[in-house]
Scaffold this active site. Structure first.
Site, PDB file in Angstrom:
ATOM      1  N   GLU A   9       0.799  -1.227   0.000  1.00 29.50           N
ATOM      2  CA  GLU A   9       0.000   0.000   0.000  1.00 29.50           C
ATOM      3  C   GLU A   9       0.829   1.275   0.000  1.00 29.50           C
ATOM      4  O   GLU A   9       0.432   2.275  -0.575  1.00 29.50           O
ATOM      5  CB  GLU A   9      -0.955   0.009   1.208  1.00 29.50           C
ATOM      6  CG  GLU A   9      -2.079  -0.995   1.088  1.00 29.50           C
ATOM      7  CD  GLU A   9      -3.020  -0.931   2.270  1.00 29.50           C
ATOM      8  OE1 GLU A   9      -3.361   0.179   2.696  1.00 29.50           O
ATOM      9  OE2 GLU A   9      -3.409  -2.000   2.774  1.00 29.50           O
ATOM     10  N   ASP A  82      -2.587  -4.506   3.571  1.00 26.74           N
ATOM     11  CA  ASP A  82      -2.683  -4.694   5.026  1.00 26.74           C
ATOM     12  C   ASP A  82      -3.581  -5.873   5.404  1.00 26.74           C
ATOM     13  O   ASP A  82      -4.560  -6.172   4.705  1.00 26.74           O
ATOM     14  CB  ASP A  82      -3.228  -3.423   5.680  1.00 26.74           C
ATOM     15  CG  ASP A  82      -2.172  -2.335   5.774  1.00 26.74           C
ATOM     16  OD1 ASP A  82      -0.994  -2.629   5.532  1.00 26.74           O
ATOM     17  OD2 ASP A  82      -2.528  -1.179   6.084  1.00 26.74           O
ATOM     18  N   ASP A  84      -6.242  -6.610   7.039  1.00 23.00           N
ATOM     19  CA  ASP A  84      -7.532  -6.290   7.641  1.00 23.00           C
ATOM     20  C   ASP A  84      -8.565  -6.144   6.528  1.00 23.00           C
ATOM     21  O   ASP A  84      -8.273  -6.362   5.352  1.00 23.00           O
ATOM     22  CB  ASP A  84      -7.450  -5.017   8.499  1.00 23.00           C
ATOM     23  CG  ASP A  84      -6.963  -3.802   7.709  1.00 23.00           C
ATOM     24  OD1 ASP A  84      -6.894  -3.865   6.467  1.00 23.00           O
ATOM     25  OD2 ASP A  84      -6.652  -2.774   8.344  1.00 23.00           O
ATOM     26  N   GLU A  86      -9.980  -3.536   5.211  1.00 24.28           N
ATOM     27  CA  GLU A  86      -9.631  -2.503   4.238  1.00 24.28           C
ATOM     28  C   GLU A  86      -8.561  -3.020   3.277  1.00 24.28           C
ATOM     29  O   GLU A  86      -8.638  -2.811   2.065  1.00 24.28           O
ATOM     30  CB  GLU A  86      -9.131  -1.254   4.966  1.00 24.28           C
ATOM     31  CG  GLU A  86      -9.259   0.031   4.186  1.00 24.28           C
ATOM     32  CD  GLU A  86     -10.671   0.580   4.176  1.00 24.28           C
ATOM     33  OE1 GLU A  86     -10.944   1.450   3.335  1.00 24.28           O
ATOM     34  OE2 GLU A  86     -11.495   0.134   4.987  1.00 24.28           O
ATOM     35  N   TYR A 300       1.448  -5.148  13.205  1.00 28.62           N
ATOM     36  CA  TYR A 300       0.346  -4.396  12.609  1.00 28.62           C
ATOM     37  C   TYR A 300      -0.441  -3.648  13.685  1.00 28.62           C
ATOM     38  O   TYR A 300      -0.737  -4.194  14.745  1.00 28.62           O
ATOM     39  CB  TYR A 300      -0.576  -5.326  11.829  1.00 28.62           C
ATOM     40  CG  TYR A 300      -1.573  -4.583  10.988  1.00 28.62           C
ATOM     41  CD1 TYR A 300      -1.157  -3.629  10.065  1.00 28.62           C
ATOM     42  CD2 TYR A 300      -2.932  -4.809  11.130  1.00 28.62           C
ATOM     43  CE1 TYR A 300      -2.067  -2.929   9.300  1.00 28.62           C
ATOM     44  CE2 TYR A 300      -3.857  -4.121  10.358  1.00 28.62           C
ATOM     45  CZ  TYR A 300      -3.418  -3.181   9.448  1.00 28.62           C
ATOM     46  OH  TYR A 300      -4.321  -2.479   8.696  1.00 28.62           O
ATOM     47  N   ARG A 302      -3.505  -2.005  13.622  1.00 25.97           N
ATOM     48  CA  ARG A 302      -4.980  -1.930  13.679  1.00 25.97           C
ATOM     49  C   ARG A 302      -5.505  -3.305  14.053  1.00 25.97           C
ATOM     50  O   ARG A 302      -5.710  -4.159  13.201  1.00 25.97           O
ATOM     51  CB  ARG A 302      -5.552  -1.436  12.346  1.00 25.97           C
ATOM     52  CG  ARG A 302      -5.159   0.002  12.056  1.00 25.97           C
ATOM     53  CD  ARG A 302      -5.646   0.487  10.701  1.00 25.97           C
ATOM     54  NE  ARG A 302      -5.240   1.878  10.486  1.00 25.97           N
ATOM     55  CZ  ARG A 302      -4.080   2.242   9.960  1.00 25.97           C
ATOM     56  NH1 ARG A 302      -3.209   1.317   9.579  1.00 25.97           N
ATOM     57  NH2 ARG A 302      -3.772   3.517   9.800  1.00 25.97           N
ATOM     58  N   HIS A 346      -4.978 -11.411  13.666  1.00 20.76           N
ATOM     59  CA  HIS A 346      -3.926 -10.454  14.003  1.00 20.76           C
ATOM     60  C   HIS A 346      -3.325 -10.817  15.353  1.00 20.76           C
ATOM     61  O   HIS A 346      -3.843 -11.639  16.089  1.00 20.76           O
ATOM     62  CB  HIS A 346      -4.493  -9.038  14.097  1.00 20.76           C
ATOM     63  CG  HIS A 346      -5.143  -8.570  12.842  1.00 20.76           C
ATOM     64  ND1 HIS A 346      -6.008  -7.504  12.824  1.00 20.76           N
ATOM     65  CD2 HIS A 346      -5.063  -9.017  11.572  1.00 20.76           C
ATOM     66  CE1 HIS A 346      -6.424  -7.316  11.592  1.00 20.76           C
ATOM     67  NE2 HIS A 346      -5.868  -8.225  10.816  1.00 20.76           N
TER      68      HIS A 346
END
Length: 694
Positions: A9, A82, A84, A86, A300, A302, A346
């Site tokens: 990203e 990432d 997640d 998103e 990570y 989040r 995660h």
């Protein structure tokens, strides 16, 4: 030679990951989302099962073209966005952009940007998880429907530029509801009584709090009640009635999740949620460390999981055993209590290597990055250590039929406190409270009785930390949304920040009142939390995302039409200031702009005079005869400049004080440092400096 394209990203990740891979790999960045809904229209085909209309984001054309070109020249493509929702959605959009076979897409993910994690991910690619994509898509569609349907109504009924959001509006409501609680609060009187005592042997002092009688605990709620008690206690003997010894454990904190990191960084470092996430992102993506090159320092950022990988557990066990001793190493890790599903794929937020101690790499980190990394590192180490143990003693002291209690505690085993103390506990300073050696039936001498009147206080306004805590506890939003929510409600002028507290503006009150009356579900905490659960169910494959949207939208559409027909024009009165417009003589009013509040003439459009809001310091400018005033930068940071700007361009970030320099008689400026408050001369040619301990 076969080449492989890895798409991440951000450019920062590109730099870090390139180190870990051979020259057969090309690493490129999508710069976040490559496609999104159009800004100029709703972008959702309601009649066709709420199908989203995605377009390439303006300005992303060159990036899109570059990725397509690179993809054509590579034999294999890994989508490494990432880990997640998103990130999964961004990979899905990239797969569409590059015309990849959805059944053969190679999706890789890593919880930390280290060589081991990246190479392991490449060895274990997987297909896209369409359920996760659907959950993110459902959230995006829901938010677009709420925002693009209610916002125009607010423009028409209140004023242009307003917005409503499915989650942000609930956050504003929490702040407004708290303000109503404070206004409606009625203080209640209560009293406390302390007996100041001494024991005869060593003449040591004892403070004992009034508890009640032998039969029950007694609350003192009036001066009359206190006076009667004092009268009853006069001439009474004070005797040690009972001594109880025990131990108290202070459990180690859990490792950080996104929410707890934001709260702790606010309490201990004074960082806003936005600043915390910005710095944490840098630590995750990679920092250039002397002797190592660019490395990702934390996992990570989040996440709502407290899980720790087996490799990390092994490393931290060895570290704690070597550094502190085996007795400091904790057993099995506690599990988080949560009313909703935790994204346990995660890990918790932790350092990628515990042996990379903060002070060893301090020279490679900017000041604030060092502070945040040290916080994450310390919390992780502490989370894997034993509890602190206190020896406690409680002494019941008898005076007639009345009981006073004296308590003491001494730290016997520091455990995790050897390395970390939580922000809320830091204020207590962990002072040991010791009591002299006492025996039952021992007589004590009363020096004096100290009665004190108190009044109950209203609940505190939310700070950023306590608002994040409330949102998490109520199941509103996700780890990635807390910081943007707070930034949005401040930027829109629904909430002001006064010192550290969040206070609703008149605009925030009126918009919330309107939404509460006509869109009860939109600002309903339980409804919003239930919607989060439905999105989790979509991610788990238990619900169809289109059905979730349908269940929400059709009742919402009826409510929207009713509001359109019923609501009249709502006037928001601007707050009038004492500042006089020098062009037309009217009192200027406060307005909310993109970068916060400013002063404007109410005579607009005839008079277009505006001013920045400044605060007088009463201190002369060191460069001219002007006065230094406090202003705010576009990012809201305070600075001090001459009121004769632009004629005089003197500015300083440090707060000027009225104390004078002993060398040149100029004013001093102060700033907080690790040594305490440091005072320097405002005169740049003078080297005077002094430090006061905090």
């Amino acid at each position: 030679m076969k080449t492989t394209l890895v798409i991440v990203e951000s450019p920062a990740k590109v730099k870090t990951i390139k180190k870990f891979l051979s020259t057969n790999y090309k690493v490129e960045a999508s710069m976040g989302h490559i496609r999104d809904l159009p800004k100029s229209q709703l972008g959702i085909n309601i009649e066709n099962n709420f199908e989203p209309k995605y377009i390439t984001i303006r300005g992303k054309g060159p990036i899109s073209d570059k990725l397509k070109k690179e993809a054509k020249n590579c034999d294999k493509i890994y989508l490494a966005t990432d880990p997640d929702r998103e990130g999964e959605a961004i990979s899905w959009h990239l797969a569409h952009l590059l015309d990849l076979d959805m059944n053969k897409v190679s999706r890789i993910e890593f919880n930390e940007i280290t060589k081991t994690a990246v190479t392991n991910a490449i060895k274990n690619p997987r297909k896209l998880n369409i359920n996760v994509v659907d959950a993110q898509q459902a959230r995006r569609v829901l938010d677009r429907l709420v925002g693009y349907k209610i916002s125009p109504l607010l423009w028409k009924k209140i004023k242009k530029g307003l917005s409503a959001g499915r989650v942000q509006s609930v956050a504003v409501r929490l702040i407004c509801d708290r303000e109503e609680e404070i206004k409606a609060f009625i203080p209640k009187e209560y009293w406390t009584l302390t007996a100041k005592l001494t024991e005869s042997k060593n003449k040591k002092n004892i403070d004992a709090k009034y508890y009640g009688t032998l039969n029950e605990k007694v609350e003192i709620n009036s001066e009359e009640q206190m006076n009667n008690l004092l009268k009853d206690l006069s001439e009474k003997d004070y005797t040690v009635n009972k001594i109880k010894k025990g131990e108290k454990k202070r459990s180690a904190p859990l490792p950080f999740t996104t929410s707890s990191l934001q709260q702790e960084a606010y309490k201990k470092l004074g960082f806003t949620t936005k600043k915390t996430m910005m710095l944490a992102q840098q630590l995750y993506e990679g920092i250039d460390i002397k002797g190592e090159g660019t490395v990702g320092l934390v996992t990570y950022i989040r996440t709502d999981s407290i899980r720790i990988s087996d490799d990390a557990k092994k490393e931290i066990s060895e570290f704690i055993t070597d550094r502190f001793g085996k007795e400091y190493l904790a057993g099995e890790q506690k599990q988080a209590k949560s009313g909703r599903k935790v994204q346990d794929a995660h890990e918790a937020i932790r350092p990628t290597s515990v042996v990379r101690e903060p002070d060893k790499i301090k020279d490679s980190l900017e000041k604030d990055l060092y502070k945040l990394y040290k916080l994450i590192w310390g919390r992780f180490v502490a989370s894997q250590m034993q509890a602190a143990i206190y020896d406690t003693i409680t002494v019941d002291i008898l005076a007639g039929e009345h009981i006073f209690k004296a308590t003491g505690s001494i730290l016997r085993f520091p455990g995790f406190m050897s390395i970390y103390i939580e922000g809320k506990e830091e204020k207590e300073e962990f002072e040991d409270v010791t009591l002299p050696e006492l025996e039952e039936k021992q007589m004590l001498k009363l020096k004096k009785l100290e009665p004190k009147q108190h009044f109950t206080e209203p609940p505190l306004r939310y700070t950023e930390a306590t608002l994040v805590k409330a949102l998490e506890e109520k199941g509103i939003g996700r780890p990635s949304t807390y910081a943007p929510i707070i930034s949005t409600i401040l930027a829109r002028g629904y909430v002001d920040r006064e010192k550290k507290f969040l206070i609703p503006t008149d605009l925030g009150d009126k918009v919330t009142a309107l939404l509460k009356e006509y869109f009860k579900d939109i600002v309903n905490v339980e409804f919003t939390a239930n919607m989060e659960k439905k999105l989790d169910d979509v991610e788990e494959g238990e619900k169809n995302w289109v059905d979730v949207i349908k269940d929400f939208y059709y009742p919402f559409e009826e409510t929207l039409q009713n509001a359109e027909n019923t609501i009249g024009k709502i006037e928001i009165q601007d707050e009038v200031s004492e500042v006089i417009c020098e062009l037309c003589g009217k009192n200027m009013v406060y307005k909310q702009g993109r970068y916060g509040k400013f002063l404007a003439c109410p005579g607009f459009p005839e008079c277009r005079n505006t001013k920045a809001i400044v605060e007088s310091t009463g201190i002369q400018c060191p460069k001219c005869e002007g006065e230094l005033v406090m202003r705010k930068s576009k990012k809201g940071r305070k600075f001090y400049g001459c009121n004769k700007y632009p004629e005089c361009e003197f500015v300083t970030w440090d707060e000027p004080v009225k104390d004078l320099c002993t060398k040149c008689n100029s004013n001093l400026v102060k700033k907080a440092t690790k040594k305490g408050l440091t005072y320097k001369c405002i005169n740049e040619t003078c080297d005077f400096e002094k430090t006061n301990d905090k």
